[in-house]
Design a protein around this motif. Structure first.
Motif, PDB file in Angstrom:
ATOM      1  N   VAL A 128       2.336   1.748  19.816  1.00  0.00           N
ATOM      2  CA  VAL A 128       2.378   0.887  20.998  1.00  0.00           C
ATOM      3  C   VAL A 128       2.327  -0.582  20.582  1.00  0.00           C
ATOM      4  CG1 VAL A 128       1.107   0.158  23.052  1.00  0.00           C
ATOM      5  CG2 VAL A 128       1.417   2.595  22.591  1.00  0.00           C
ATOM      6  N   VAL A 129       1.401  -0.918  19.693  1.00  0.00           N
ATOM      7  CA  VAL A 129       1.291  -2.310  19.236  1.00  0.00           C
ATOM      8  C   VAL A 129       2.618  -2.782  18.655  1.00  0.00           C
ATOM      9  CG1 VAL A 129       0.134  -3.899  17.655  1.00  0.00           C
ATOM     10  CG2 VAL A 129      -1.192  -2.137  18.838  1.00  0.00           C
ATOM     11  N   ALA A 130       3.247  -1.947  17.846  1.00  0.00           N
ATOM     12  CA  ALA A 130       4.521  -2.322  17.234  1.00  0.00           C
ATOM     13  C   ALA A 130       5.582  -2.612  18.286  1.00  0.00           C
ATOM     14  CB  ALA A 130       4.989  -1.225  16.285  1.00  0.00           C
ATOM     15  N   ARG A 131       5.586  -1.857  19.360  1.00  0.00           N
ATOM     16  CA  ARG A 131       6.581  -2.055  20.413  1.00  0.00           C
ATOM     17  C   ARG A 131       6.263  -3.254  21.299  1.00  0.00           C
ATOM     18  NH1 ARG A 131       7.003   2.982  18.740  1.00  0.00           N
ATOM     19  NH2 ARG A 131       8.981   4.089  19.002  1.00  0.00           N
ATOM     20  N   VAL A 132       4.984  -3.508  21.509  1.00  0.00           N
ATOM     21  CA  VAL A 132       4.596  -4.582  22.429  1.00  0.00           C
ATOM     22  C   VAL A 132       4.486  -5.938  21.726  1.00  0.00           C
ATOM     23  CG1 VAL A 132       2.741  -5.386  23.971  1.00  0.00           C
ATOM     24  CG2 VAL A 132       3.425  -2.977  23.984  1.00  0.00           C
ATOM     25  N   ARG A 133       3.902  -5.953  20.512  1.00  0.00           N
ATOM     26  CA  ARG A 133       3.642  -7.214  19.816  1.00  0.00           C
ATOM     27  C   ARG A 133       4.380  -7.342  18.483  1.00  0.00           C
ATOM     28  NH1 ARG A 133       2.363  -9.066  24.257  1.00  0.00           N
ATOM     29  NH2 ARG A 133       0.199  -9.169  24.979  1.00  0.00           N
ATOM     30  N   GLY A 134       5.077  -6.295  18.090  1.00  0.00           N
ATOM     31  CA  GLY A 134       5.844  -6.366  16.851  1.00  0.00           C
ATOM     32  C   GLY A 134       5.187  -5.604  15.709  1.00  0.00           C
ATOM     33  N   GLU A 135       6.026  -5.149  14.777  1.00  0.00           N
ATOM     34  CA  GLU A 135       5.534  -4.325  13.675  1.00  0.00           C
ATOM     35  C   GLU A 135       4.570  -5.076  12.771  1.00  0.00           C
ATOM     36  OE1 GLU A 135       7.462  -2.109   9.847  1.00  0.00           O
ATOM     37  OE2 GLU A 135       8.437  -1.739  11.783  1.00  0.00           O
ATOM     38  N   GLU A 136       4.750  -6.360  12.597  1.00  0.00           N
ATOM     39  CA  GLU A 136       3.864  -7.106  11.711  1.00  0.00           C
ATOM     40  C   GLU A 136       2.426  -7.078  12.223  1.00  0.00           C
ATOM     41  OE1 GLU A 136       2.898  -8.934   8.246  1.00  0.00           O
ATOM     42  OE2 GLU A 136       4.834  -8.091   8.825  1.00  0.00           O
ATOM     43  N   GLU A 137       2.257  -7.229  13.535  1.00  0.00           N
ATOM     44  CA  GLU A 137       0.896  -7.161  14.088  1.00  0.00           C
ATOM     45  C   GLU A 137       0.327  -5.752  13.951  1.00  0.00           C
ATOM     46  OE1 GLU A 137      -1.555  -8.016  18.222  1.00  0.00           O
ATOM     47  OE2 GLU A 137       0.078  -9.336  17.618  1.00  0.00           O
ATOM     48  N   ALA A 138       1.153  -4.739  14.157  1.00  0.00           N
ATOM     49  CA  ALA A 138       0.678  -3.366  13.996  1.00  0.00           C
ATOM     50  C   ALA A 138       0.247  -3.102  12.551  1.00  0.00           C
ATOM     51  CB  ALA A 138       1.776  -2.384  14.407  1.00  0.00           C
ATOM     52  N   ARG A 139       1.007  -3.609  11.592  1.00  0.00           N
ATOM     53  CA  ARG A 139       0.643  -3.450  10.187  1.00  0.00           C
ATOM     54  C   ARG A 139      -0.691  -4.141   9.887  1.00  0.00           C
ATOM     55  NH1 ARG A 139       4.470  -2.220   6.242  1.00  0.00           N
ATOM     56  NH2 ARG A 139       6.513  -1.587   7.036  1.00  0.00           N
ATOM     57  N   ALA A 140      -0.891  -5.318  10.462  1.00  0.00           N
ATOM     58  CA  ALA A 140      -2.135  -6.054  10.229  1.00  0.00           C
ATOM     59  C   ALA A 140      -3.329  -5.287  10.787  1.00  0.00           C
ATOM     60  CB  ALA A 140      -2.043  -7.442  10.862  1.00  0.00           C
ATOM     61  N   ILE A 141      -3.169  -4.680  11.954  1.00  0.00           N
ATOM     62  CA  ILE A 141      -4.268  -3.906  12.550  1.00  0.00           C
ATOM     63  C   ILE A 141      -4.546  -2.656  11.725  1.00  0.00           C
ATOM     64  CG2 ILE A 141      -4.957  -2.556  14.566  1.00  0.00           C
ATOM     65  CD1 ILE A 141      -3.456  -4.622  16.289  1.00  0.00           C
ATOM     66  N   GLU A 142      -3.490  -2.006  11.244  1.00  0.00           N
ATOM     67  CA  GLU A 142      -3.690  -0.824  10.401  1.00  0.00           C
ATOM     68  C   GLU A 142      -4.510  -1.177   9.163  1.00  0.00           C
ATOM     69  OE1 GLU A 142      -0.816   2.064   7.781  1.00  0.00           O
ATOM     70  OE2 GLU A 142      -0.298   1.817   9.899  1.00  0.00           O
ATOM     71  N   LEU A 143      -4.224  -2.327   8.581  1.00  0.00           N
ATOM     72  CA  LEU A 143      -4.984  -2.767   7.414  1.00  0.00           C
ATOM     73  C   LEU A 143      -6.398  -3.169   7.810  1.00  0.00           C
ATOM     74  CD1 LEU A 143      -5.311  -3.588   4.466  1.00  0.00           C
ATOM     75  CD2 LEU A 143      -4.199  -5.773   5.025  1.00  0.00           C
ATOM     76  N   GLN A 144      -6.530  -3.889   8.914  1.00  0.00           N
ATOM     77  CA  GLN A 144      -7.855  -4.320   9.391  1.00  0.00           C
ATOM     78  C   GLN A 144      -8.780  -3.123   9.577  1.00  0.00           C
ATOM     79  OE1 GLN A 144      -7.709  -6.789  12.935  1.00  0.00           O
ATOM     80  NE2 GLN A 144      -9.654  -5.970  13.659  1.00  0.00           N
ATOM     81  N   LEU A 145      -8.237  -2.023  10.097  1.00  0.00           N
ATOM     82  CA  LEU A 145      -9.041  -0.819  10.341  1.00  0.00           C
ATOM     83  C   LEU A 145      -9.157   0.073   9.101  1.00  0.00           C
ATOM     84  CD1 LEU A 145      -7.762   0.227  13.898  1.00  0.00           C
ATOM     85  CD2 LEU A 145      -9.693  -1.237  13.298  1.00  0.00           C
ATOM     86  N   GLU A 146      -8.525  -0.349   8.014  1.00  0.00           N
ATOM     87  CA  GLU A 146      -8.454   0.473   6.788  1.00  0.00           C
ATOM     88  C   GLU A 146      -8.050   1.904   7.135  1.00  0.00           C
ATOM     89  OE1 GLU A 146     -10.895   1.314   2.629  1.00  0.00           O
ATOM     90  OE2 GLU A 146     -11.862   0.182   4.221  1.00  0.00           O
ATOM     91  N   TYR A 147      -6.980   1.979   7.898  1.00  0.00           N
ATOM     92  CA  TYR A 147      -6.488   3.289   8.332  1.00  0.00           C
ATOM     93  C   TYR A 147      -5.573   3.860   7.254  1.00  0.00           C
ATOM     94  CZ  TYR A 147      -4.422   6.936  11.219  1.00  0.00           C
ATOM     95  OH  TYR A 147      -3.998   8.161  11.705  1.00  0.00           O
ATOM     96  N   ALA A 148      -6.157   4.654   6.378  1.00  0.00           N
ATOM     97  CA  ALA A 148      -5.425   5.273   5.271  1.00  0.00           C
ATOM     98  C   ALA A 148      -5.983   6.678   5.069  1.00  0.00           C
ATOM     99  CB  ALA A 148      -5.585   4.435   3.999  1.00  0.00           C
ATOM    100  N   PRO A 149      -5.730   7.567   6.035  1.00  0.00           N
ATOM    101  CA  PRO A 149      -6.391   8.881   6.021  1.00  0.00           C
ATOM    102  C   PRO A 149      -6.034   9.721   4.802  1.00  0.00           C
ATOM    103  CG  PRO A 149      -4.637   8.802   7.663  1.00  0.00           C
ATOM    104  CD  PRO A 149      -4.835   7.410   7.187  1.00  0.00           C
ATOM    105  N   GLN A 150      -7.048  10.386   4.285  1.00  0.00           N
ATOM    106  CA  GLN A 150      -6.880  11.319   3.175  1.00  0.00           C
ATOM    107  C   GLN A 150      -7.694  12.571   3.494  1.00  0.00           C
ATOM    108  OE1 GLN A 150      -8.219   8.525   0.022  1.00  0.00           O
ATOM    109  NE2 GLN A 150      -6.194   8.823  -0.891  1.00  0.00           N
ATOM    110  N   PRO A 151      -7.205  13.421   4.382  1.00  0.00           N
ATOM    111  CA  PRO A 151      -7.995  14.593   4.793  1.00  0.00           C
ATOM    112  C   PRO A 151      -8.330  15.481   3.607  1.00  0.00           C
ATOM    113  CG  PRO A 151      -5.709  14.784   5.503  1.00  0.00           C
ATOM    114  CD  PRO A 151      -5.875  13.387   5.006  1.00  0.00           C
ATOM    115  N   PRO A 152      -9.587  15.875   3.482  1.00  0.00           N
ATOM    116  CA  PRO A 152     -10.018  16.575   2.268  1.00  0.00           C
ATOM    117  C   PRO A 152      -9.485  18.000   2.134  1.00  0.00           C
ATOM    118  CG  PRO A 152     -11.825  16.435   3.839  1.00  0.00           C
ATOM    119  CD  PRO A 152     -10.731  15.580   4.379  1.00  0.00           C
ATOM    120  N   PHE A 153      -9.087  18.622   3.258  1.00  0.00           N
ATOM    121  CA  PHE A 153      -8.730  20.035   3.171  1.00  0.00           C
ATOM    122  C   PHE A 153      -7.283  20.335   3.548  1.00  0.00           C
ATOM    123  CE2 PHE A 153     -13.283  19.739   4.331  1.00  0.00           C
ATOM    124  CZ  PHE A 153     -13.783  20.098   3.084  1.00  0.00           C
TER     125      PHE A 153
END
Length: 217
Positions: free
Chosen positions: A162-187
């Protein structure tokens, strides 16, 4: 211009369905979040965390985006006229109509998914055709201005799209980094095709028991 986002609250919603995307969307520039229920009394989630509405159906302004979470309490609302009328009214004029998990079934019950492809939690998506929707097993499904997510954690992915569509991909990328959203599910068993039939059936029974407990409670 401020982007107004409304989240439906209700008893026994799955809190991560709501708080995951809310965390992302709260970081979006010039956004205003509205948490809406029939009253302003605290709403209990399925995790025992109370959620505080800031608006009622009557006080909530016209929304740019509607988001409906899922959870075991969703089933009780499928015939609730006040809830379905509010969803139909807001969803009928919103720029984006979205859901997480079994929240898509509430969108369907409000008549908002007829003729759309839609996602839901894997245990509930077979109910979507009853509302005129086409099942899509994707984690996040975009069909015109409808964006629906699979189970629970998919809400974070949905909100970033949604962020990418409303405010642009660059802002969405910044939020993804801000939240340290890099899931690595253990199982690596977070979908039925990864978990296998035995574990999938065990979880299906657990979900059915949770629904029974909530609806008989």
């Amino acid at each position: 211009m401020t982007f107004r986002i409304g989240f439906l609250l209700y008893p026994q919603l799955t809190q991560l369905d709501l708080t995951g995307p809310a965390q992302v969307l709260a970081a979006m520039s010039d956004s205003a979040l509205h948490f809406v229920w029939k009253t302003l009394e605290p709403v209990p989630s399925d995790a025992g965390i109370g959620l505080l509405p800031g608006d009622t159906f009557a006080s909530c302004p016209a929304l740019d985006m509607l988001l409906v979470p899922g959870g075991p309490g969703q089933q009780r609302l499928m015939g609730d006229g006040a809830v379905l009328d509010w969803l139909a009214r807001q969803g009928g004029q919103a720029r984006w109509v979205t859901s997480v998990c079994s929240g898509s079934l509430l969108l369907g019950a409000a008549g908002l998914l007829k003729g759309y492809r839609a996602a839901s939690h894997w245990a509930y998506r077979d109910y979507l055709p009853a509302f005129g929707a086409e099942i899509d097993a994707g984690r996040v499904v975009v069909d015109r201005n409808r964006i629906t997510g699979g189970g629970i954690t998919a809400g974070i992915d949905l909100a970033l799209q949604v962020v990418a569509r409303v405010r642009g991909e660059e802002e969405a990328r910044a939020i993804e980094l801000q939240l340290e959203y890099a899931p690595q599910p253990p199982f690596a068993c977070g979908r039925p095709e990864l978990a296998g039939p035995a574990l999938t059936e065990r979880v299906r029974r657990r979900l059915a028991a949770d629904l029974k407990r909530v609806n008989e409670g």
